[in-house]
Motif scaffolding. Structure first.
Motif, PDB file in Angstrom:
ATOM      1  N   ARG A   1       0.823  -1.203   0.000  1.00 23.44           N
ATOM      2  CA  ARG A   1       0.000   0.000   0.000  1.00 23.44           C
ATOM      3  C   ARG A   1       0.866   1.267   0.000  1.00 23.44           C
ATOM      4  O   ARG A   1       0.633   2.183  -0.775  1.00 23.44           O
ATOM      5  CB  ARG A   1      -0.913  -0.024   1.236  1.00 23.44           C
ATOM      6  CG  ARG A   1      -1.965   1.047   1.196  1.00 23.44           C
ATOM      7  CD  ARG A   1      -3.083   0.750   2.189  1.00 23.44           C
ATOM      8  NE  ARG A   1      -3.991   1.876   2.278  1.00 23.44           N
ATOM      9  CZ  ARG A   1      -4.946   2.136   1.401  1.00 23.44           C
ATOM     10  NH1 ARG A   1      -5.135   1.340   0.368  1.00 23.44           N
ATOM     11  NH2 ARG A   1      -5.725   3.188   1.544  1.00 23.44           N
TER      12      ARG A   1
ATOM     13  N   ASP B   1       4.595   1.586  -0.078  1.00 24.39           N
ATOM     14  CA  ASP B   1       5.827   1.717  -0.851  1.00 24.39           C
ATOM     15  C   ASP B   1       5.591   1.454  -2.335  1.00 24.39           C
ATOM     16  O   ASP B   1       6.078   2.199  -3.184  1.00 24.39           O
ATOM     17  CB  ASP B   1       6.914   0.803  -0.285  1.00 24.39           C
ATOM     18  CG  ASP B   1       7.252   1.203   1.159  1.00 24.39           C
ATOM     19  OD1 ASP B   1       7.144   2.391   1.471  1.00 24.39           O
ATOM     20  OD2 ASP B   1       7.601   0.320   1.961  1.00 24.39           O
TER      21      ASP B   1
ATOM     22  N   GLY C   1       2.747   1.871  -3.454  1.00 24.84           N
ATOM     23  CA  GLY C   1       1.828   2.989  -3.672  1.00 24.84           C
ATOM     24  C   GLY C   1       2.511   4.301  -4.031  1.00 24.84           C
ATOM     25  O   GLY C   1       1.901   5.165  -4.649  1.00 24.84           O
ATOM     26  N   SER C   2       3.794   4.469  -3.652  1.00 20.29           N
ATOM     27  CA  SER C   2       4.508   5.699  -4.015  1.00 20.29           C
ATOM     28  C   SER C   2       4.445   5.948  -5.515  1.00 20.29           C
ATOM     29  O   SER C   2       4.310   7.080  -5.953  1.00 20.29           O
ATOM     30  CB  SER C   2       5.984   5.628  -3.617  1.00 20.29           C
ATOM     31  OG  SER C   2       6.131   5.522  -2.234  1.00 20.29           O
ATOM     32  N   CYS C   3       4.586   4.890  -6.292  1.00 21.63           N
ATOM     33  CA  CYS C   3       4.580   5.037  -7.751  1.00 21.63           C
ATOM     34  C   CYS C   3       3.296   4.526  -8.402  1.00 21.63           C
ATOM     35  O   CYS C   3       2.878   5.028  -9.432  1.00 21.63           O
ATOM     36  CB  CYS C   3       5.749   4.288  -8.381  1.00 21.63           C
ATOM     37  SG  CYS C   3       7.316   5.155  -8.232  1.00 21.63           S
TER      38      CYS C   3
ATOM     39  N   GLY D   1       0.287   4.263  -6.876  1.00 25.19           N
ATOM     40  CA  GLY D   1      -0.925   4.811  -6.263  1.00 25.19           C
ATOM     41  C   GLY D   1      -1.401   3.958  -5.102  1.00 25.19           C
ATOM     42  O   GLY D   1      -1.266   2.735  -5.116  1.00 25.19           O
ATOM     43  N   LEU D   2      -1.963   4.642  -4.090  1.00 26.30           N
ATOM     44  CA  LEU D   2      -2.495   3.918  -2.923  1.00 26.30           C
ATOM     45  C   LEU D   2      -3.531   2.890  -3.348  1.00 26.30           C
ATOM     46  O   LEU D   2      -3.671   1.846  -2.740  1.00 26.30           O
ATOM     47  CB  LEU D   2      -3.210   4.890  -1.983  1.00 26.30           C
ATOM     48  CG  LEU D   2      -2.401   5.639  -0.940  1.00 26.30           C
ATOM     49  CD1 LEU D   2      -3.344   6.499  -0.119  1.00 26.30           C
ATOM     50  CD2 LEU D   2      -1.654   4.676  -0.042  1.00 26.30           C
ATOM     51  N   ARG D   3      -4.285   3.241  -4.388  1.00 19.33           N
ATOM     52  CA  ARG D   3      -5.335   2.329  -4.860  1.00 19.33           C
ATOM     53  C   ARG D   3      -4.873   1.515  -6.058  1.00 19.33           C
ATOM     54  O   ARG D   3      -5.680   0.939  -6.773  1.00 19.33           O
ATOM     55  CB  ARG D   3      -6.591   3.132  -5.178  1.00 19.33           C
ATOM     56  CG  ARG D   3      -7.157   3.740  -3.907  1.00 19.33           C
ATOM     57  CD  ARG D   3      -8.270   4.718  -4.143  1.00 19.33           C
ATOM     58  NE  ARG D   3      -8.556   5.421  -2.888  1.00 19.33           N
ATOM     59  CZ  ARG D   3      -9.358   6.472  -2.788  1.00 19.33           C
ATOM     60  NH1 ARG D   3      -9.965   6.927  -3.861  1.00 19.33           N
ATOM     61  NH2 ARG D   3      -9.557   7.056  -1.624  1.00 19.33           N
TER      62      ARG D   3
ATOM     63  N   THR E   1      -3.975   2.282  -8.907  1.00 20.17           N
ATOM     64  CA  THR E   1      -4.511   2.655 -10.210  1.00 20.17           C
ATOM     65  C   THR E   1      -3.461   3.290 -11.106  1.00 20.17           C
ATOM     66  O   THR E   1      -3.767   3.753 -12.191  1.00 20.17           O
ATOM     67  CB  THR E   1      -5.689   3.629 -10.039  1.00 20.17           C
ATOM     68  OG1 THR E   1      -5.262   4.683  -9.151  1.00 20.17           O
ATOM     69  CG2 THR E   1      -6.887   2.943  -9.433  1.00 20.17           C
ATOM     70  N   GLY E   2      -2.214   3.334 -10.642  1.00 16.73           N
ATOM     71  CA  GLY E   2      -1.130   3.833 -11.477  1.00 16.73           C
ATOM     72  C   GLY E   2      -0.713   5.240 -11.130  1.00 16.73           C
ATOM     73  O   GLY E   2      -1.439   5.990 -10.477  1.00 16.73           O
ATOM     74  N   GLY E   3       0.486   5.579 -11.569  1.00 20.35           N
ATOM     75  CA  GLY E   3       1.065   6.895 -11.356  1.00 20.35           C
ATOM     76  C   GLY E   3       2.267   6.926 -12.272  1.00 20.35           C
ATOM     77  O   GLY E   3       2.114   6.698 -13.471  1.00 20.35           O
ATOM     78  N   LEU E   4       3.439   7.123 -11.693  1.00 21.96           N
ATOM     79  CA  LEU E   4       4.650   6.964 -12.498  1.00 21.96           C
ATOM     80  C   LEU E   4       4.728   5.514 -12.991  1.00 21.96           C
ATOM     81  O   LEU E   4       5.123   5.237 -14.107  1.00 21.96           O
ATOM     82  CB  LEU E   4       5.878   7.314 -11.657  1.00 21.96           C
ATOM     83  CG  LEU E   4       7.165   7.546 -12.421  1.00 21.96           C
ATOM     84  CD1 LEU E   4       7.016   8.676 -13.426  1.00 21.96           C
ATOM     85  CD2 LEU E   4       8.287   7.870 -11.452  1.00 21.96           C
ATOM     86  N   GLY E   5       4.339   4.592 -12.135  1.00 17.84           N
ATOM     87  CA  GLY E   5       4.250   3.176 -12.523  1.00 17.84           C
ATOM     88  C   GLY E   5       2.868   2.858 -13.084  1.00 17.84           C
ATOM     89  O   GLY E   5       1.905   3.582 -12.852  1.00 17.84           O
TER      90      GLY E   5
END
Lengths: 383, 103
Positions: free
Chosen positions: B33, B35, B37-39, B41-43, B45-49
């Motif tokens: 959730r 670490d 989640g850093s990339c 997303g907490l959920r 759903t994606g971000g940098l990753g």
């Protein structure tokens, strides 16, 4: 435990006294990332005043303040842009403007809010009063490191395409002029603008080195520096990307967190050459100068995120290693540097320390706190 | 090809060793959730990753995912977690990601 529950309950139900006269210069907001809420805090009282809820997914959330320090604009991971009133502690407006966002900025006249998006990749600019869309600037790439530059401009880097875009709203807010600088380097992961608005420094993940854009030159001048940085050493895995906001210009010197190395890098700002390195206890995330610039405070990626280190700006030596607790995600200094507030995520609390004696002065309960933002940010360029 | 060759080793490892105990499972859920989640997303759903929800991972093999967790993806921001996780723990996380919805 009961006391904690009661305190939490009171925070939620106590109505805000909107008609009670008070200033906002010593207020702040703390992001509670798990619960999509903000804690309104009073620096002078070292206490929470209340909570604002309903802000969506606040993982990797950040916020900026209106020039009157009454409203905050909160950028959520889920593409939400929320305007909150910290006096009445209410959501004023909220739009979900994209699928996935990373941060934002407010223009120097306080009129425009720019949001940097991952999905769809680009920047969207909104009216600060109404949150209506003013301009949409697609970039075909995830965007990082957005900052406000003087003269109604925003500057941002693109992760996938390695570019820097300058968006100039000074002539026509809805039809901004675009300056696109290519070949900045592979995979910019974050960037910072110095507080004088002159130097935009881009950190690269996909290759070694850093890139500076000098905005005082016309056209802006692109300089690569420290091209071999880190190449002579085996890189360690990066479990959390360093943050560059708050990268420090102290005494004519940048203090930069290394990527993939347990080091702080000291760079002469004029010649852009390395002058020293400091060995640290882990992979640095934030390297922040205390407001008097005499020390740089550093926190770390997992598994060393229970620690902080304090480094002497003149000698580059580690002065102290503190262990506030599990998950020290963020540090925010009081504007004149007397105390520092630390979010200790896994212990659900914010710790307040004296920046000179390092003593703990107080503690505030918060739900999985991450970013801490004091209202004095309203008057600083590049945040 | 290299991945296929590694598969039997991972499977053999999983068969021999015990899965993480309840305390460690809590820690691993927390790691996912916060670490990951850093990339991602907490959920998740994606971000940098990229997104790593059960839907997004539906076509993936858990053994293959465990390998990505342990050794990362060169040329991307995904680090290898081998210094912090055993192979069994990585496999447990892979199974967890593929079958557990976020709140």
């Amino acid at each position: 435990m009961l006391k904690a529950v009661l305190a939490a309950l009171m925070l939620t139900i106590t109505p805000a006294q909107a008609d009670e006269l008070r200033g906002t210069g010593d207020l702040g907001l703390i992001v509670e990332r798990e619960t999509g809420s903000l804690l309104v805090v009073d620096r002078s009282e070292r206490a929470a005043l209340g909570r604002i809820e309903g802000l969506g997914d606040l993982s990797h959330a950040s916020l900026v303040y209106s020039p009157d320090e009454r409203f905050a604009y909160v950028f959520g991971r889920d593409g939400g842009l929320t305007k909150v009133d910290i006096l009445t502690r209410q959501v004023v407006r909220r739009v979900v403007q994209a699928g996935n966002s990373i941060g934002g900025a407010i223009s120097d006249d306080g009129q425009l809010i720019a949001v940097a998006n991952y999905e769809p990749g680009g920047v969207r600019v909104f009216d600060a009063e109404t949150l209506e869309l003013v301009a949409d600037v697609p970039m075909g790439s995830k965007t990082v490191g957005i900052a406000d530059a003087p003269g109604s401009r925003f500057i941002v880097a693109t992760w996938d395409t390695g570019e820097v875009w300058i968006i100039d709203h000074s002539h026509s807010p809805a039809q901004p002029g675009i300056t696109r600088l290519k070949g900045i380097g592979a995979n910019p992961y974050d960037a910072l603008l110095t507080s004088d608005g002159r130097r935009y420094i881009v950190g690269l993940f996909g290759e070694k080195g850093l890139t500076q854009i000098d905005l005082w030159q016309d056209p802006p001048e692109v300089t690569r520096f420290l091209p071999d940085y880190g190449r002579d050493q085996p890189d360690m895995p990066v479990y959390k990307m360093p943050h560059l906001q708050g990268w420090t210009l102290a005494d004519g010197v940048f203090a930069l967190p290394a990527v993939g190395l347990h080091q702080l890098l000291w760079v002469d700002a004029d010649s852009l050459t390395e002058i020293a390195r400091t060995e640290l206890a882990g992979q640095p995330v934030f390297a922040l100068a205390r407001p008097d610039r005499r020390e740089v405070w550093v926190n770390f990626a997992p598994p060393d995120n229970d620690k902080l280190q304090v480094v002497n700006t003149l000698t580059h030596e580690v002065l102290d290693t503190l262990t506030p607790g599990k998950g020290v995600l963020h540090m925010e200094f009081a504007p004149r540097g007397r105390e520092v507030w630390l979010s200790v995520r896994d212990e659900n609390r914010v710790e307040i320390r004296d920046t000179r004696s390092r003593e703990v002065l107080g503690e505030i309960e918060a739900r999985a706190p991450s970013g801490i933002f004091f209202t004095d940010r309203a008057h600083r360029t590049g945040l | 090809m290299a991945r296929l060759a590694l598969m039997p080793m991972l499977l053999a490892g999983a068969a021999m060793a015990a899965p993480p105990d309840a305390t460690r499972q809590d820690e691993l859920r927390h790691l996912v959730r916060q670490d990951c989640g850093s990339c991602h997303g907490l959920r998740r759903t994606g971000g940098l990753g990229r997104p790593i929800t059960p839907e997004a991972l539906a076509e993936r093999e858990p053994g293959d995912l465990a390998e990505v967790i342990l050794d990362g993806l060169p040329g991307t921001a995904m680090p290898g977690w081998r210094p912090l996780l055993t192979e069994d723990e990585a496999r447990w996380i892979a199974d967890y990601l593929m079958k557990t919805e976020t709140e």
